[in-house]
Write a protein that holds these residues in place. Structure first.
Motif, mmCIF file in Angstrom:
data_model
loop_
_atom_site.group_PDB
_atom_site.id
_atom_site.type_symbol
_atom_site.label_atom_id
_atom_site.label_comp_id
_atom_site.label_asym_id
_atom_site.label_seq_id
_atom_site.Cartn_x
_atom_site.Cartn_y
_atom_site.Cartn_z
ATOM 1 N N ASN A 1 -6.042 -6.972 -11.516
ATOM 2 C CA ASN A 1 -7.295 -6.241 -11.768
ATOM 3 C C ASN A 1 -7.814 -5.564 -10.500
ATOM 4 N N ARG A 2 -7.706 -6.267 -9.380
ATOM 5 C CA ARG A 2 -8.148 -5.664 -8.105
ATOM 6 C C ARG A 2 -7.304 -4.426 -7.784
ATOM 7 N N GLN B 1 -0.823 -6.926 -1.095
ATOM 8 C CA GLN B 1 -1.493 -8.186 -1.431
ATOM 9 C C GLN B 1 -1.085 -8.685 -2.817
ATOM 10 N N TYR B 2 -0.904 -7.765 -3.754
ATOM 11 C CA TYR B 2 -0.500 -8.170 -5.106
ATOM 12 C C TYR B 2 0.919 -8.745 -5.094
ATOM 13 N N LYS B 3 1.804 -8.120 -4.339
ATOM 14 C CA LYS B 3 3.166 -8.636 -4.245
ATOM 15 C C LYS B 3 3.202 -10.007 -3.571
ATOM 16 N N LYS C 1 -4.620 4.414 1.519
ATOM 17 C CA LYS C 1 -4.325 3.253 2.355
ATOM 18 C C LYS C 1 -4.765 1.963 1.664
ATOM 19 N N ALA C 2 -5.920 2.036 0.986
ATOM 20 C CA ALA C 2 -6.391 0.852 0.268
ATOM 21 C C ALA C 2 -5.443 0.463 -0.862
ATOM 22 N N VAL C 3 -4.865 1.467 -1.525
ATOM 23 C CA VAL C 3 -3.904 1.186 -2.594
ATOM 24 C C VAL C 3 -2.655 0.515 -2.019
ATOM 25 N N GLN C 4 -2.180 1.006 -0.880
ATOM 26 C CA GLN C 4 -1.007 0.393 -0.260
ATOM 27 C C GLN C 4 -1.272 -1.059 0.131
#
Length: 227
Positions: free
Chosen positions: A166-167, A157-159, A149-152
């Motif tokens: 890096n995060r 957030q990156y998009k 879930k954290a990766v999703q």
């Protein structure tokens, strides 16, 4: 030779049975028990020499002066007689032998008790490892789900430009590490279950019948780590 395949899935429950039956499945316990039982018989054999012994002996045959007379009824010969034996002069040696056989029996009984205690220890240790491996795998699975879930969230957030790459890379690396540790925990469950089977003697049949000896993993007592 076995080729690649998934980690075997261990059942959440293990049929144990009563301790007496489990101990009799182990060859080392059975051997120690039979040695003690055989030595107990040696005590009785040694004590039997204290008492008189009576025997009945005899011999039968044919004898004749001439060979043609050998097959006649008059050629039959035989004798039967009793005999008596009592080792009155060897009482010291006999009593010492009785004491020796008794001490040897007590020694084998202690060895049998130690074998039983060692067998119980191995079974208990294997069960504790099995339960701990299951709890550890469950916690790691929950942590892996949270990491996914954290990766999703990190991807979104990156998009959106709210987080840098890096995060996202750190969160993705954390997920990979958790997946690796979770796979190792699944392997530990299978290995610890094999240890349980070996400690119980192996070769016994699992019967999922809901008998009193069937203990779910969740109902077994909690264990604490040694300080």
């Amino acid at each position: 030779m076995l080729a690649d395949g998934p980690i075997p899935t261990a059942p959440p429950e293990v049929v144990l049975g009563i301790p007496a039956d489990l101990l009799r499945r182990r060859p080392d316990v059975r051997r120690a028990e039979r040695l003690a039982a055989a030595q107990a018989e040696q005590i009785g054999i040694a004590e039997a020499e204290l008492y008189p012994a009576f025997f009945i002996s005899g011999n039968f045959g044919y004898a004749a002066k001439d060979f043609p007379d050998l097959f006649r009824s008059t050629a039959f010969r035989g004798s039967v007689g009793p005999s008596f034996q009592w080792n009155l002069l060897h009482y010291g040696r006999i009593t010492n032998n009785i004491w020796y056989q008794d001490v040897r029996f007590r020694e084998l009984v202690v060895a049998y008790q130690n074998t039983v205690l060692q067998a119980l220890k191995e079974v208990e240790d294997a069960l504790v490892r099995f339960l701990r491996a299951q709890r550890r795998a469950k916690l790691l699975e929950e942590a892996t789900q949270a990491a996914r879930k954290a990766v999703q969230i990190a991807i979104e957030q990156y998009k959106a430009g709210a987080a840098d790459f890096n995060r996202y890379a750190l969160i993705e690396q954390n997920l990979v590490n958790l997946q690796d540790v979770a796979a190792q925990a699944q392997g530990e469950i299978a290995q610890s279950l094999i240890s349980v089977f070996r400690a119980l003697g192996g070769g016994w049949e699992i019967r999922q019948t809901g008998t009193p000896g069937q203990l779910p993993a969740s109902e077994l007592p909690e264990t604490k780590e040694a300080p």
